[in-house]
Scaffold this active site. Sequence first.
Site, PDB file in Angstrom:
ATOM      1  N   GLY A  42       0.807  -1.219   0.000  1.00  0.00           N
ATOM      2  CA  GLY A  42       0.000   0.000   0.000  1.00  0.00           C
ATOM      3  C   GLY A  42       0.839   1.266   0.000  1.00  0.00           C
ATOM      4  O   GLY A  42       2.015   1.240  -0.344  1.00  0.00           O
ATOM      5  N   HIS A  48       4.268   1.692  -8.084  1.00  0.00           N
ATOM      6  CA  HIS A  48       3.258   0.629  -8.008  1.00  0.00           C
ATOM      7  C   HIS A  48       2.315   0.706  -9.207  1.00  0.00           C
ATOM      8  O   HIS A  48       1.959  -0.319  -9.808  1.00  0.00           O
ATOM      9  CB  HIS A  48       2.403   0.793  -6.747  1.00  0.00           C
ATOM     10  CG  HIS A  48       3.139   0.654  -5.448  1.00  0.00           C
ATOM     11  ND1 HIS A  48       3.214   1.674  -4.534  1.00  0.00           N
ATOM     12  CD2 HIS A  48       3.813  -0.385  -4.915  1.00  0.00           C
ATOM     13  CE1 HIS A  48       3.901   1.266  -3.474  1.00  0.00           C
ATOM     14  NE2 HIS A  48       4.278   0.022  -3.682  1.00  0.00           N
ATOM     15  N   GLY A 160       8.899  -5.102  -8.821  1.00  0.00           N
ATOM     16  CA  GLY A 160       9.783  -4.006  -9.220  1.00  0.00           C
ATOM     17  C   GLY A 160      11.262  -4.344  -9.065  1.00  0.00           C
ATOM     18  O   GLY A 160      11.666  -4.928  -8.054  1.00  0.00           O
ATOM     19  N   LYS A 162      13.344  -2.294  -8.336  1.00  0.00           N
ATOM     20  CA  LYS A 162      13.765  -1.530  -7.144  1.00  0.00           C
ATOM     21  C   LYS A 162      14.171  -2.481  -6.018  1.00  0.00           C
ATOM     22  O   LYS A 162      15.114  -2.226  -5.286  1.00  0.00           O
ATOM     23  CB  LYS A 162      12.610  -0.623  -6.739  1.00  0.00           C
ATOM     24  CG  LYS A 162      12.558  -0.246  -5.295  1.00  0.00           C
ATOM     25  CD  LYS A 162      13.013   1.157  -5.118  1.00  0.00           C
ATOM     26  CE  LYS A 162      13.046   1.626  -3.693  1.00  0.00           C
ATOM     27  NZ  LYS A 162      12.381   0.860  -2.705  1.00  0.00           N
TER      28      LYS A 162
HETATM   29  P1  AMP Z   1       6.062  -2.415  -1.634  1.00  0.00           P
HETATM   30  O1  AMP Z   1       4.685  -1.869  -1.513  1.00  0.00           O
HETATM   31  O2  AMP Z   1       7.141  -1.428  -1.327  1.00  0.00           O
HETATM   32  O3  AMP Z   1       6.231  -3.739  -0.939  1.00  0.00           O
HETATM   33  O4  AMP Z   1       6.275  -2.712  -3.193  1.00  0.00           O
HETATM   34  C1  AMP Z   1       5.356  -3.479  -3.913  1.00  0.00           C
HETATM   35  C2  AMP Z   1       5.936  -3.747  -5.276  1.00  0.00           C
HETATM   36  O5  AMP Z   1       6.169  -2.524  -5.948  1.00  0.00           O
HETATM   37  C3  AMP Z   1       7.270  -4.498  -5.239  1.00  0.00           C
HETATM   38  O6  AMP Z   1       7.326  -5.418  -6.313  1.00  0.00           O
HETATM   39  C4  AMP Z   1       8.255  -3.375  -5.435  1.00  0.00           C
HETATM   40  O7  AMP Z   1       9.489  -3.791  -5.997  1.00  0.00           O
HETATM   41  C5  AMP Z   1       7.504  -2.486  -6.401  1.00  0.00           C
HETATM   42  N1  AMP Z   1       8.028  -1.126  -6.369  1.00  0.00           N
HETATM   43  C6  AMP Z   1       8.248  -0.362  -5.276  1.00  0.00           C
HETATM   44  N2  AMP Z   1       8.784   0.818  -5.623  1.00  0.00           N
HETATM   45  C7  AMP Z   1       8.923   0.784  -6.977  1.00  0.00           C
HETATM   46  C8  AMP Z   1       9.430   1.715  -7.940  1.00  0.00           C
HETATM   47  N3  AMP Z   1       9.921   2.892  -7.595  1.00  0.00           N
HETATM   48  N4  AMP Z   1       9.408   1.351  -9.241  1.00  0.00           N
HETATM   49  C9  AMP Z   1       8.920   0.139  -9.619  1.00  0.00           C
HETATM   50  N5  AMP Z   1       8.425  -0.767  -8.754  1.00  0.00           N
HETATM   51  C10 AMP Z   1       8.429  -0.455  -7.452  1.00  0.00           C
END
Ligand code: AMP
Length: 291
Positions: A42, A48, A160, A162
Amino acid sequence: MSNAPDTASTAMIFIKDPHSFNAFISNAKAAGKSIGFVPTMGALHAGHMDLVRISNERTGLTVVSIFVNPTQFNDPGDFKKYPQTLEKDIQLLDKTGTAVLLAPRTGDMYPAGLQNLETYDLGYLETLLEGKFRPGHFQGVCQVMNRLLKMVEPDQLFMGQKDYQQCMVVQRLLELMKSRTRLVTCPTVREADGLAMSSRNMRLTPEQRAIAPGIYQTLKAAAQQIPHESFESIQNQALQRLADQGFRPEYFEIADARTLKPAHSFQPGKQLVLLVAAFLGEIRLIDNLLT
Ligand code: AMP
């Protein structure tokens, strides 16, 4: 929600209850839709939403999950302060249409509680970089991903770059699960000044936010040095540069992009990845760059 919602609808559909979700997803699959899955914690941002866009382009129905998974936080303070912006997230997803939001509760995900959970054989991946500095983190990632993947059983999973090492861990999990799901690693989305988008960025003070792009600048400067200087020297300079800017770096590593094992010298044709983790105050930022 007792009845499964209609899969033909184009507005975003929000489902909390796993039973309703099961019925909904079974209907969608029976209707021949290929399923894309974007798991998140979230506090959605453009990074995202880019995963959602790519999934919408490549699959018939995108499932987004929002679940702040307690078992992957090695730092309880970080878990407590993790941003939660569900109303805003719903509005953002609503604009994309064709998305289903699954937002389970902790009790739905871990009905037997958070103690004595299963473990996964992640081999050396758990001993380096994020695995080394965040003990238990990747076990938590696998615990939640295993449950989510069993609920959604997507054709394609969008994550991602990232979180480079996380993608490798999840690929390993898919192999351990003998899953037919294909992992698609999507490019990192950045702010105009180069800072990788992250839910944690909203916790930065204005002063920290002004410093934060230094991580990406340091990665780029180091990447340019790769063919010319020893890796040890590049790493030391990068760590010093980060410290000079006000970061508390945890690591700056140059690794084989395929295995994540440390690389020691330049070999033409071998893809490398530079990875960094650094604190600004109590906010821990990570980023990486493929060469
Ligand atoms: P999180 O909500 O941080 O657990 O991320 C959920 C998904 O979004 C994961 O697959 C992350 O690698 C991806 N994600 C987070 N930040 C980025 C970004 N800046 N660019 C691309 N994907 C991202």
